[in-house]
Design a protein around this motif. Structure first.
Motif, PDB file in Angstrom:
ATOM      1  N   ARG A  52       0.833  -1.196   0.000  1.00 24.23           N
ATOM      2  CA  ARG A  52       0.000   0.000   0.000  1.00 24.23           C
ATOM      3  C   ARG A  52       0.871   1.250   0.000  1.00 24.23           C
ATOM      4  N   ASP A  53       0.241   2.396  -0.268  1.00 24.09           N
ATOM      5  CA  ASP A  53       0.914   3.698  -0.244  1.00 24.09           C
ATOM      6  C   ASP A  53       2.034   3.781  -1.276  1.00 24.09           C
ATOM      7  N   GLY A  54       1.911   3.060  -2.384  1.00 25.44           N
ATOM      8  CA  GLY A  54       2.858   3.207  -3.468  1.00 25.44           C
ATOM      9  C   GLY A  54       4.237   2.649  -3.203  1.00 25.44           C
ATOM     10  N   VAL A  55       4.351   1.627  -2.361  1.00 23.64           N
ATOM     11  CA  VAL A  55       5.639   1.014  -2.055  1.00 23.64           C
ATOM     12  C   VAL A  55       5.737  -0.328  -2.778  1.00 23.64           C
ATOM     13  N   ALA A  56       6.824  -0.523  -3.496  1.00 26.54           N
ATOM     14  CA  ALA A  56       7.053  -1.782  -4.201  1.00 26.54           C
ATOM     15  C   ALA A  56       8.381  -2.369  -3.750  1.00 26.54           C
ATOM     16  N   ILE A  57       8.409  -3.677  -3.589  1.00 26.02           N
ATOM     17  CA  ILE A  57       9.634  -4.398  -3.238  1.00 26.02           C
ATOM     18  C   ILE A  57      10.043  -5.231  -4.449  1.00 26.02           C
ATOM     19  N   TYR A  58      11.277  -5.021  -4.882  1.00 28.25           N
ATOM     20  CA  TYR A  58      11.828  -5.801  -5.988  1.00 28.25           C
ATOM     21  C   TYR A  58      12.810  -6.818  -5.419  1.00 28.25           C
ATOM     22  N   LEU A  59      12.591  -8.065  -5.745  1.00 26.91           N
ATOM     23  CA  LEU A  59      13.412  -9.157  -5.226  1.00 26.91           C
ATOM     24  C   LEU A  59      14.368  -9.657  -6.300  1.00 26.91           C
ATOM     25  N   PHE A  60      15.630  -9.755  -5.944  1.00 25.70           N
ATOM     26  CA  PHE A  60      16.642 -10.265  -6.857  1.00 25.70           C
ATOM     27  C   PHE A  60      17.316 -11.478  -6.212  1.00 25.70           C
ATOM     28  N   GLY A  61      17.136 -12.636  -6.804  1.00 24.96           N
ATOM     29  CA  GLY A  61      17.804 -13.837  -6.317  1.00 24.96           C
ATOM     30  C   GLY A  61      19.149 -13.987  -6.991  1.00 24.96           C
ATOM     31  N   THR A  62      20.209 -14.134  -6.201  1.00 24.81           N
ATOM     32  CA  THR A  62      21.555 -14.220  -6.746  1.00 24.81           C
ATOM     33  C   THR A  62      21.901 -15.664  -7.111  1.00 24.81           C
ATOM     34  N   PRO A  63      22.787 -15.858  -8.078  1.00 26.65           N
ATOM     35  CA  PRO A  63      23.244 -17.218  -8.380  1.00 26.65           C
ATOM     36  C   PRO A  63      24.120 -17.742  -7.248  1.00 26.65           C
ATOM     37  N   GLY A  64      24.048 -19.031  -6.975  1.00 26.07           N
ATOM     38  CA  GLY A  64      24.745 -19.579  -5.825  1.00 26.07           C
ATOM     39  C   GLY A  64      26.129 -20.140  -6.101  1.00 26.07           C
ATOM     40  N   GLN A  65      26.406 -20.538  -7.342  1.00 21.64           N
ATOM     41  CA  GLN A  65      27.689 -21.187  -7.618  1.00 21.64           C
ATOM     42  C   GLN A  65      28.817 -20.167  -7.659  1.00 21.64           C
ATOM     43  N   GLU A  66      29.982 -20.604  -7.249  1.00 20.81           N
ATOM     44  CA  GLU A  66      31.135 -19.708  -7.145  1.00 20.81           C
ATOM     45  C   GLU A  66      31.474 -19.059  -8.478  1.00 20.81           C
ATOM     46  N   ARG A  67      31.285 -19.756  -9.587  1.00 23.76           N
ATOM     47  CA  ARG A  67      31.678 -19.181 -10.872  1.00 23.76           C
ATOM     48  C   ARG A  67      30.800 -18.016 -11.301  1.00 23.76           C
ATOM     49  N   PHE A  68      29.668 -17.793 -10.591  1.00 25.86           N
ATOM     50  CA  PHE A  68      28.792 -16.669 -10.914  1.00 25.86           C
ATOM     51  C   PHE A  68      28.857 -15.558  -9.873  1.00 25.86           C
ATOM     52  N   TRP A  69      29.758 -15.653  -8.899  1.00 22.36           N
ATOM     53  CA  TRP A  69      29.821 -14.658  -7.834  1.00 22.36           C
ATOM     54  C   TRP A  69      30.184 -13.268  -8.341  1.00 22.36           C
ATOM     55  N   PHE A  70      30.815 -13.173  -9.514  1.00 21.58           N
ATOM     56  CA  PHE A  70      31.189 -11.856 -10.043  1.00 21.58           C
ATOM     57  C   PHE A  70      29.963 -10.966 -10.261  1.00 21.58           C
ATOM     58  N   MET A  71      28.766 -11.553 -10.334  1.00 16.70           N
ATOM     59  CA  MET A  71      27.550 -10.784 -10.568  1.00 16.70           C
ATOM     60  C   MET A  71      27.023 -10.136  -9.296  1.00 16.70           C
ATOM     61  N   TRP A  72      27.497 -10.555  -8.129  1.00 14.99           N
ATOM     62  CA  TRP A  72      26.928 -10.068  -6.884  1.00 14.99           C
ATOM     63  C   TRP A  72      27.090  -8.569  -6.715  1.00 14.99           C
ATOM     64  N   ASN A  73      28.232  -8.015  -7.134  1.00 18.64           N
ATOM     65  CA  ASN A  73      28.452  -6.570  -6.958  1.00 18.64           C
ATOM     66  C   ASN A  73      27.411  -5.758  -7.706  1.00 18.64           C
ATOM     67  N   GLU A  74      27.082  -6.164  -8.920  1.00 14.72           N
ATOM     68  CA  GLU A  74      26.083  -5.426  -9.690  1.00 14.72           C
ATOM     69  C   GLU A  74      24.693  -5.605  -9.093  1.00 14.72           C
ATOM     70  N   LEU A  75      24.353  -6.824  -8.709  1.00 10.12           N
ATOM     71  CA  LEU A  75      23.024  -7.074  -8.170  1.00 10.12           C
ATOM     72  C   LEU A  75      22.810  -6.388  -6.828  1.00 10.12           C
ATOM     73  N   SER A  76      23.866  -6.182  -6.060  1.00 13.20           N
ATOM     74  CA  SER A  76      23.721  -5.604  -4.724  1.00 13.20           C
ATOM     75  C   SER A  76      23.666  -4.080  -4.711  1.00 13.20           C
ATOM     76  N   ARG A  77      23.899  -3.440  -5.849  1.00 16.81           N
ATOM     77  CA  ARG A  77      23.875  -1.973  -5.888  1.00 16.81           C
ATOM     78  C   ARG A  77      22.498  -1.446  -5.481  1.00 16.81           C
ATOM     79  N   GLY A  78      22.469  -0.555  -4.484  1.00 20.02           N
ATOM     80  CA  GLY A  78      21.231   0.082  -4.067  1.00 20.02           C
ATOM     81  C   GLY A  78      20.295  -0.800  -3.269  1.00 20.02           C
ATOM     82  N   ALA A  79      20.770  -1.945  -2.806  1.00 15.47           N
ATOM     83  CA  ALA A  79      19.886  -2.856  -2.073  1.00 15.47           C
ATOM     84  C   ALA A  79      19.657  -2.383  -0.643  1.00 15.47           C
ATOM     85  N   LEU A  80      18.413  -2.476  -0.190  1.00 12.97           N
ATOM     86  CA  LEU A  80      18.091  -2.178   1.207  1.00 12.97           C
ATOM     87  C   LEU A  80      18.738  -3.196   2.126  1.00 12.97           C
TER      88      LEU A  80
END
Length: 227
Positions: A91-119
């Motif tokens: 309510r009141d115009g609030v939206a939550i966007y959920l981003f699930g990160t990949p779990g394998q070590e070879r994809f960890w390089f994506m975490w920095n981009e996905l975590s930008r601006g996260a609450l």
């Protein structure tokens, strides 16, 4: 004939007036769902999302057997190779966007981009392979990102109480530790509420600190012993 006037439906917008809902949310909150391989991140995002979640799953093949540790999750047949995405509108115009990160070590390089601006972040854990949670916990500790630890209670997994989980994962006392069922909408929402409340407490404490009083010095997270 009944001449009583009927009220317009709740979503009715009178002619000439603007429907603010068409402008999108006034406040958008970004939350990460992290954790090791196979802990239920995709399941949790799908359980609470009001839209059909975006998934980037691919089938596990023999080519990945050397790098994908299936110990404890031998029945898993797919894996997230980029991210999961879902949305919850409040309510009141609030939206939550959920981003699930990949779990394998070879994809960890994506975490920095996905975590930008996260609450904040939800770190999902599985008691069958708790060591898989260490990387996510260390990452958010070092970045200073508020997070909670949610133990996904699989049917065939041993059950432990939150204090036992906290000790096993060497988690600071102020970090919430919860038990959940990532398949259930209500359980998953309780985890998200706990994270938002935790993040607000941290933000409130930082705002009330006198300007002349420096905050805690960020030390690198200590190496956790394996085994």
């Amino acid at each position: 004939m009944n001449s009583a006037r009927s009220d317009p439906p709740p979503d009715h917008v009178p002619p000439g007036e603007h429907d603010e809902r068409l402008d999108g949310p006034r406040v958008a909150l970004k939350i990460l769902v992290a954790g090791g391989f196979g802990v239920g991140k995709t399941t949790l995002v799908g359980a609470v999302s009001e839209i059909r979640p975006l998934r980037t799953e691919e089938a596990l093949t023999d080519l990945g057997a050397a790098v994908d540790d299936l110990d404890g999750v031998a029945a898993k047949t797919t894996t997230t190779v980029a991210m999961d995405f879902g949305r919850i509108t409040l309510r009141d115009g609030v939206a939550i966007y959920l981003f699930g990160t990949p779990g394998q070590e070879r994809f960890w390089f994506m975490w920095n981009e996905l975590s930008r601006g996260a609450l904040g972040a939800v770190v999902l854990a599985d008691t069958r392979r708790l060591m898989a949670s260490f990387a996510s916990i260390d990452y958010f500790e070092q970045k200073g990102t508020p997070f909670v630890v949610a133990v996904n209670c699989f049917d065939d997994a041993d059950r432990y109480e939150p204090p036992e989980i906290r000790t096993a994962l060497d988690i600071d006392p102020h970090v919430p530790v919860l038990l959940c069922d990532a398949r259930r909408n209500g359980s998953a929402k309780e985890v998200l509420v706990a994270l938002v409340e935790h993040a607000l407490r941290i933000a409130g404490a930082a705002a009330s600190r006198p300007p002349s009083e420096p905050g805690p010095r960020p030390w690198p997270a200590p190496a956790r012993a394996e085994g």
